[in-house]
Design an enzyme around this catalytic site. Structure first.
Site, PDB file in Angstrom:
ATOM      1  N   ARG A  11      -3.555 -10.093   5.142  1.00 31.51           N
ATOM      2  CA  ARG A  11      -4.030 -10.149   3.747  1.00 31.51           C
ATOM      3  C   ARG A  11      -2.903  -9.655   2.853  1.00 31.51           C
ATOM      4  O   ARG A  11      -2.500  -8.497   2.942  1.00 31.51           O
ATOM      5  CB  ARG A  11      -5.271  -9.257   3.626  1.00 31.51           C
TER       6      ARG A  11
ATOM      7  N   LYS B 109       0.812  -1.232   0.000  1.00 29.62           N
ATOM      8  CA  LYS B 109       0.000   0.000   0.000  1.00 29.62           C
ATOM      9  C   LYS B 109       0.841   1.275   0.000  1.00 29.62           C
ATOM     10  O   LYS B 109       2.022   1.263   0.316  1.00 29.62           O
ATOM     11  CB  LYS B 109      -0.985  -0.035   1.175  1.00 29.62           C
TER      12      LYS B 109
HETATM   13  N1  HH2 Z   1      -7.551  -3.748   1.188  1.00 28.19           N
HETATM   14  C1  HH2 Z   1      -7.922  -3.746  -0.114  1.00 28.19           C
HETATM   15  C2  HH2 Z   1      -9.053  -4.472  -0.508  1.00 28.19           C
HETATM   16  N2  HH2 Z   1      -9.772  -5.187   0.387  1.00 28.19           N
HETATM   17  N3  HH2 Z   1     -10.123  -5.938   2.601  1.00 28.19           N
HETATM   18  C3  HH2 Z   1      -9.770  -5.942   3.893  1.00 28.19           C
HETATM   19  N4  HH2 Z   1     -10.483  -6.652   4.777  1.00 28.19           N
HETATM   20  N5  HH2 Z   1      -8.684  -5.248   4.336  1.00 28.19           N
HETATM   21  C4  HH2 Z   1      -7.913  -4.504   3.493  1.00 28.19           C
HETATM   22  O1  HH2 Z   1      -6.952  -3.857   3.975  1.00 28.19           O
HETATM   23  C5  HH2 Z   1      -8.264  -4.468   2.106  1.00 28.19           C
HETATM   24  C6  HH2 Z   1      -9.412  -5.204   1.690  1.00 28.19           C
HETATM   25  C7  HH2 Z   1      -7.122  -2.978  -1.132  1.00 28.19           C
HETATM   26  O2  HH2 Z   1      -6.079  -3.740  -1.638  1.00 28.19           O
HETATM   27  P1  HH2 Z   1      -6.118  -4.543  -3.024  1.00 28.19           P
HETATM   28  O3  HH2 Z   1      -7.175  -5.574  -3.030  1.00 28.19           O
HETATM   29  O4  HH2 Z   1      -4.751  -5.050  -3.296  1.00 28.19           O
HETATM   30  O5  HH2 Z   1      -6.365  -3.406  -4.110  1.00 28.19           O
HETATM   31  P2  HH2 Z   1      -7.619  -2.962  -4.961  1.00 28.19           P
HETATM   32  O6  HH2 Z   1      -8.649  -2.440  -4.019  1.00 28.19           O
HETATM   33  O7  HH2 Z   1      -7.056  -1.856  -5.848  1.00 28.19           O
HETATM   34  O8  HH2 Z   1      -8.116  -4.141  -5.717  1.00 28.19           O
END
Ligand code: HH2
Length: 399
Positions: free
Chosen positions: A373, A339
């Protein structure tokens, strides 16, 4: 009511006393005495604050409040109750007998302490229990064209399934499938489009991999369809704020992740501000857990929502204070993987954030996280197992 959460619970000197040859009885008594506890309390009315200060001092503990005690005005106060564990317990015993909600305060303090030192209950999944004897790794599978670090790489069903299998081989305990990017300034995706992305992949995963599958969605329609197909849990970045979502999760009796977010992905990074980020998030999660329970959701995981409406310093403070979130007595999930705050600290682009991510994972393990995660499963598993090995006897409930 008092939003009690621990700031510190030290591990006590059990190990050192055993090594010294102290008797078993002695170890038991003195471990408690050598355990230092500090609990934050909020909304304490003046009269109760004064009583608490007196009882704390008389018990060998103390209660820190802002300002000069003698000159305080009527109102509600935040304060820190601290001291050796037996002294804090004695204070609570006495507070139970006091008026002005003294009993409730004592119970909240003791509950926050007990919750924090206990390993959270296993998650009841359809396929069996997932316990927290070790930290669990949730592998991220983004079937989106625009996720901030891996957008477009796993849009094809075959590529997504391959990726999931790889993560399982590398040691993922859960695979989290998501069909909408929620990166800062992103726009929501229509239900139909999210379905089209997630459902075919989910169908294959349920058939071909044997770890639990979580679906990262805040849309009740997508969640319902996924759960009908057999998905094991729901990861809701809007913290089950939608009553319809609470109903769907309750209907299927599956666990859900309740995450904190300030605003929406579209506006969350525009000037986020907190009086006290940790206190505000704990209070938010407490309320959402209460709402979820009231609507029949039994198994809940909480998540402070790293990067969702937080400045870099807020994210760092959350990780530093992660232990406080254990006050809720639930598994704490943390998502730091690649992030922006890591990029901001190290001044590195998204493809260069692995080492920074691993540092945050190790800190999260030390500070009591239960689920991490991540995108980089192999590296995360190695870092986490190593951190756990070093921690060994350092666990708060290990004495
Ligand atoms: N972060 C993201 C998405 N979902 N869910 C939980 N529970 N906690 C988190 O910190 C979290 C989440 C964002 O990360 P990512 O899925 O890699 O990116 P994007 O939203 O651009 O798909």
């Amino acid at each position: 009511m008092f939003n009690a959460y621990p700031l510190v619970i030290s591990r006590g000197l059990a190990e050192d006393m055993r090594r010294l040859g102290v008797s078993d009885d002695g170890v038991e008594i003195m471990t408690r005495k050598s355990t230092f506890v500090a609990v934050m309390l909020e909304n304490v009315p003046l009269r109760l604050a004064i009583l608490l200060k007196q009882e704390a001092l008389a018990s060998g503990a103390d209660f820190a409040i802002p300002g000069e005690l003698l000159h305080l005005r009527e109102g509600k106060y935040r304060g820190i109750l601290f001291g050796p564990l037996p002294a804090v317990e004695r204070t609570c015993e006495k507070m139970r007998m006091q008026p002005f909600k003294g009993r409730m305060l004592a119970e909240e303090v003791m509950e926050a302490i007990e919750n924090s030192i206990r390993t959270p209950q296993p998650l009841r999944l359809r396929t069996g229990d997932l316990d927290f004897s070790k930290v669990r790794i949730m592998g991220i599978l983004n079937v989106t064209p625009d996720s901030f670090s891996d957008g477009g790489r796993y849009m094809d069903v075959e590529a997504a399934v391959e990726r999931a299998k790889r993560m399982v081989e590398e040691g993922a305990d859960i695979v989290d499938v998501g069909g909408e990017s929620t990166r800062p300034f992103s726009e929501p995706v229509p239900v139909e489009e999210e379905r089209r992305r997630v459902i075919p992949v989910l169908e294959r995963l349920l058939d071909e991999i044997d770890v639990p599958i979580s679906v990262d969605t805040y849309k009740p329609e997508v969640a319902r369809e996924a759960l009908e197909m057999g998905a094991h849990m729901i990861n809701d970045i809007t913290g089950l704020g939608n009553p319809e979502m609470r109903k769907v999760v309750a209907d299927f009796g599956v666990p859900a992740v309740i995450m904190h977010m300030k605003g929406t992905p579209r506006d969350m990074q525009v000037n986020p501000h907190y009086e006290d980020v940790v206190s505000e998030i704990i209070s938010f999660l407490r309320e959402r857990v209460r709402m979820a329970r009231e609507d029949g959701v039994e198994h809940v995981v909480v998540d402070p929502g790293i990067g969702f409406g937080k400045r870099t310093e807020d994210n760092l403070r959350i990780l530093r204070s992660l232990f406080s979130f254990r006050a809720l007595g639930l598994p704490v999930l943390v998502g730091t993987s690649r992030k922006s705050f890591i990029g901001n600290v190290l001044n590195l682009p998204v493809e260069e954030r692995l080492e920074g991510t691993l540092a945050t994972l190790v800190i999260s393990v030390v500070n009591g996280a239960s689920i991490l995660r991540v995108h980089d499963v192999k590296e995360a598993v190695r870092a986490v197992r190593m951190a756990e090995a070093v921690m060994g006897c350092m666990h708060h409930d290990g004495g």
